[in-house]
Design a protein around this motif. Sequence first.
Motif, PDB file in Angstrom:
ATOM      1  N   LEU A 159       0.883  -1.378   0.035  1.00 27.06           N
ATOM      2  CA  LEU A 159       0.189  -0.107  -0.011  1.00 27.06           C
ATOM      3  C   LEU A 159       1.051   1.305   0.005  1.00 27.06           C
ATOM      4  CD1 LEU A 159      -2.642  -1.127   2.715  1.00 27.06           C
ATOM      5  CD2 LEU A 159      -2.921  -1.532   0.379  1.00 27.06           C
ATOM      6  N   ILE A 160       0.262   2.404  -0.237  1.00 29.93           N
ATOM      7  CA  ILE A 160       1.026   3.479  -0.462  1.00 29.93           C
ATOM      8  C   ILE A 160       1.472   3.926   1.057  1.00 29.93           C
ATOM      9  CG2 ILE A 160       0.978   5.993  -0.780  1.00 29.93           C
ATOM     10  CD1 ILE A 160      -0.937   5.585  -2.984  1.00 29.93           C
ATOM     11  N   THR A 161       0.752   3.706   1.935  1.00 30.40           N
ATOM     12  CA  THR A 161       1.112   3.784   3.369  1.00 30.40           C
ATOM     13  C   THR A 161       2.195   2.910   3.687  1.00 30.40           C
ATOM     14  OG1 THR A 161      -0.688   2.264   4.149  1.00 30.40           O
ATOM     15  CG2 THR A 161      -1.303   4.643   4.024  1.00 30.40           C
ATOM     16  N   ASP A 162       2.443   1.743   3.135  1.00 31.62           N
ATOM     17  CA  ASP A 162       3.500   0.899   3.265  1.00 31.62           C
ATOM     18  C   ASP A 162       4.848   1.737   3.060  1.00 31.62           C
ATOM     19  OD1 ASP A 162       2.047  -1.127   4.400  1.00 31.62           O
ATOM     20  OD2 ASP A 162       1.734  -2.165   2.482  1.00 31.62           O
ATOM     21  N   LEU A 163       4.689   2.585   1.971  1.00 32.93           N
ATOM     22  CA  LEU A 163       6.011   3.086   1.440  1.00 32.93           C
ATOM     23  C   LEU A 163       6.358   4.407   2.160  1.00 32.93           C
ATOM     24  CD1 LEU A 163       8.503   3.312  -0.290  1.00 32.93           C
ATOM     25  CD2 LEU A 163       7.152   4.293  -1.991  1.00 32.93           C
ATOM     26  N   TYR A 164       5.343   5.119   2.572  1.00 32.73           N
ATOM     27  CA  TYR A 164       5.358   6.612   3.278  1.00 32.73           C
ATOM     28  C   TYR A 164       5.223   6.445   4.739  1.00 32.73           C
ATOM     29  CZ  TYR A 164       5.593   8.189  -1.532  1.00 32.73           C
ATOM     30  OH  TYR A 164       6.047   8.370  -2.725  1.00 32.73           O
ATOM     31  N   GLY A 165       4.950   5.458   5.479  1.00 34.75           N
ATOM     32  CA  GLY A 165       4.829   5.136   6.866  1.00 34.75           C
ATOM     33  C   GLY A 165       6.248   5.071   7.411  1.00 34.75           C
ATOM     34  N   SER A 166       6.044   4.333   8.654  1.00 41.19           N
ATOM     35  CA  SER A 166       7.518   4.444   9.409  1.00 41.19           C
ATOM     36  C   SER A 166       7.833   2.697   9.772  1.00 41.19           C
ATOM     37  CB  SER A 166       7.659   5.257  10.586  1.00 41.19           C
ATOM     38  OG  SER A 166       6.916   5.047  11.361  1.00 41.19           O
ATOM     39  N   ASP A 167       6.897   1.921   9.430  1.00 44.75           N
ATOM     40  CA  ASP A 167       7.104   0.571   9.826  1.00 44.75           C
ATOM     41  C   ASP A 167       7.805  -0.228   9.053  1.00 44.75           C
ATOM     42  OD1 ASP A 167       6.729  -2.027  10.751  1.00 44.75           O
ATOM     43  OD2 ASP A 167       4.610  -1.699  11.454  1.00 44.75           O
ATOM     44  N   THR A 168       8.864  -0.931   9.412  1.00 50.26           N
ATOM     45  CA  THR A 168       9.638  -1.665   8.720  1.00 50.26           C
ATOM     46  C   THR A 168       8.983  -2.981   7.929  1.00 50.26           C
ATOM     47  OG1 THR A 168      10.504  -3.048  10.551  1.00 50.26           O
ATOM     48  CG2 THR A 168      11.740  -1.120   9.795  1.00 50.26           C
ATOM     49  N   THR A 169       7.932  -3.446   8.447  1.00 46.86           N
ATOM     50  CA  THR A 169       7.079  -4.477   8.096  1.00 46.86           C
ATOM     51  C   THR A 169       6.594  -4.024   6.792  1.00 46.86           C
ATOM     52  OG1 THR A 169       6.635  -5.323  10.381  1.00 46.86           O
ATOM     53  CG2 THR A 169       5.116  -5.923   8.253  1.00 46.86           C
ATOM     54  N   GLY A 170       6.032  -2.778   6.629  1.00 46.50           N
ATOM     55  CA  GLY A 170       5.568  -2.163   5.330  1.00 46.50           C
ATOM     56  C   GLY A 170       6.589  -2.018   4.246  1.00 46.50           C
ATOM     57  N   PHE A 171       7.891  -1.543   4.600  1.00 44.82           N
ATOM     58  CA  PHE A 171       8.894  -1.486   3.831  1.00 44.82           C
ATOM     59  C   PHE A 171       9.388  -2.630   3.270  1.00 44.82           C
ATOM     60  CE2 PHE A 171      13.468  -0.304   2.347  1.00 44.82           C
ATOM     61  CZ  PHE A 171      13.045   0.391   1.464  1.00 44.82           C
ATOM     62  N   VAL A 172       9.469  -3.832   3.813  1.00 43.56           N
ATOM     63  CA  VAL A 172       9.564  -4.782   3.415  1.00 43.56           C
ATOM     64  C   VAL A 172       8.720  -5.633   2.312  1.00 43.56           C
ATOM     65  CG1 VAL A 172       9.449  -7.599   4.066  1.00 43.56           C
ATOM     66  CG2 VAL A 172      10.591  -5.916   5.547  1.00 43.56           C
ATOM     67  N   LYS A 173       7.312  -5.256   2.478  1.00 45.13           N
ATOM     68  CA  LYS A 173       6.505  -5.417   1.322  1.00 45.13           C
ATOM     69  C   LYS A 173       7.071  -4.787   0.131  1.00 45.13           C
ATOM     70  CE  LYS A 173       2.574  -6.029   4.349  1.00 45.13           C
ATOM     71  NZ  LYS A 173       1.169  -5.488   4.769  1.00 45.13           N
ATOM     72  N   VAL A 174       7.306  -3.285   0.262  1.00 40.42           N
ATOM     73  CA  VAL A 174       7.787  -2.719  -0.854  1.00 40.42           C
ATOM     74  C   VAL A 174       9.038  -3.518  -1.614  1.00 40.42           C
ATOM     75  CG1 VAL A 174       8.744  -0.562  -1.617  1.00 40.42           C
ATOM     76  CG2 VAL A 174       6.995  -0.354   0.078  1.00 40.42           C
ATOM     77  N   THR A 175      10.162  -3.836  -0.707  1.00 43.49           N
ATOM     78  CA  THR A 175      11.223  -4.293  -1.499  1.00 43.49           C
ATOM     79  C   THR A 175      10.778  -5.622  -2.047  1.00 43.49           C
ATOM     80  OG1 THR A 175      11.802  -5.741   0.510  1.00 43.49           O
ATOM     81  CG2 THR A 175      12.735  -3.493   0.260  1.00 43.49           C
ATOM     82  N   LYS A 176       9.831  -6.323  -1.594  1.00 45.58           N
ATOM     83  CA  LYS A 176       9.452  -7.615  -2.408  1.00 45.58           C
ATOM     84  C   LYS A 176       8.831  -7.404  -3.636  1.00 45.58           C
ATOM     85  CE  LYS A 176       8.554 -10.601   1.794  1.00 45.58           C
ATOM     86  NZ  LYS A 176       7.768 -11.243   2.766  1.00 45.58           N
ATOM     87  N   VAL A 177       7.923  -6.248  -3.533  1.00 43.82           N
ATOM     88  CA  VAL A 177       7.291  -6.081  -4.979  1.00 43.82           C
ATOM     89  C   VAL A 177       8.333  -5.532  -6.045  1.00 43.82           C
ATOM     90  CG1 VAL A 177       5.754  -4.368  -6.072  1.00 43.82           C
ATOM     91  CG2 VAL A 177       4.915  -5.577  -3.866  1.00 43.82           C
TER      92      VAL A 177
END
Length: 517
Positions: A159-177
């Motif tokens: 989600l957009i919030t995964d990239l622009y939030g501060s939780d590393t769990t969200g950013f892990v999803k970004v790197t996978k995509v």
Amino acid sequence: MPTSNGHTPAPSHPGSKRPPLTNHSTSQPVSMYQPPGGDLPRPDNNLMNIRGDMTSSLYQICLTLRRRLSHVPGFHQYLAEMEEEEAEAEGATDPVTTMWNCLRRGYPLMTIYNALKPHNPLHVDANRVAEKSIGKAATFKFLQACLTDLMIPANECFLITDLYGSDTTGFVKVTKVVNRVLDKLDERGLLLPSDPRYPDYVEGPGPGGKTTHIQHVVREIVTSERTYVQHLEVLLQAKNEIEAAGNVPGDAIHDIFLNLNTLLDFQRRFLIRIEQQNSLPESQQNWGQLFIQYRDSFRVYEPFIANQNRCNDTVTREWDKINATPHSPNLDDLFSSPAVFHAFCVKPFQRLSKYPLLLAQLGQKSDLDEERKADLIEGEAAASSLMQRANEAVAKEQRTTAVNDLQLRVEDWKGHNMKQFGDLLLYGNFTVVKGEGAKPAEREYIIYLFERILLCCKEVNPNKQRPKMLRNERAPVSLNGKARLQLKGRIFMQNVTDVLSFVRTGKGSTEMSAVKG
């Protein structure tokens, strides 16, 4: 987890002089958490015994991602910007932060997708979008293309919030995509040749190199930390799949996992610092300083560890529903038995207890300068203090549970109001010695020592004839299924005039004197 600590017993009945009493209790809780009993995980259990590697580290994921992005046509300008950001930070940043900042600009994501040479390349009209929203607009277009053109399932996208939030769990999803899009580029032969400026990362001593004692311990620190983070990720995956299934009540899920999301986010960030420390030359590594800096940040562990008893009870109570939850194949071991589930839930406690041991090993056979040696000693003390604080949190939670239990079980408070008692300081089963002379009478009471009052209670015998005034009132069993308690005596602390501790007939005893009130 109850056990005896052999001190601070108290008398039984109000009065001016109190007889001594002896504590032989085995119900006084201690702080150290003990995992529940049951069948232990099998030695060949794949999930329990898996060792984390570089792929489980967000730090290493971002280093590998940077190397892969160096093969993307047109991406070198963004890599140059990342290197410039790192140079300006003078060591105050890391590969994860710079990669995160890079992808947040949005344009790098569009560049990655456009390298696939789509029929309609992604584009954002800067004249029609506010400058502060360009990054999110570009990210939205990238996500839209991933969903509609690359057919990546929505539940596997970020989600957009995964990239622009501060939780590393969200950013892990970004790197996978992003890696999935890079896989597409690789499959279609659209990547550039390898760039020598971004070589593959090689860990440990070179071929034929001999591992020193300190290198061996550092490798254990890094590898075990990666493994631990991977286990936390397994727990979070289980939590998410249990929530999605909807057959376990939300309150029960909270009682099991509590602040796991926050704990995992912190631990990923701590692993980044460990990876950074490991990347330095051995002569510059200062592992003690790392634990000194993060001493207060580890407080995130306290509520999770203090919740362990509630977690275990809830898992046991809800196990049939948990076991029936549809789950991914990689979680089969976790869902195989309550014992395995419990074993995963206790890993944060186990990890905290291991830090002081690892730091102590670093101090053995190591040739450190005086500054780093002092930091290592202080760091080991800081790591030990984490366990002490965690134990204190467990003890506090146990006392809170004891107060709630007491409130439910006492059948007649005789006009007393628990809100006026203050905090519970100590509780347990104690022997009260009544009378003087050669044959003093001993009686067993459950003692609760609060800040302002000491209570002596006794369990109601359900088979004993009850007074007429109570016969038709409350049942001899409370709402939590335990025997009700009778309030047999109390002492207000303001009336205590003297407290003596001594040994009597081979037992530790305390005599308390008080005036009647």
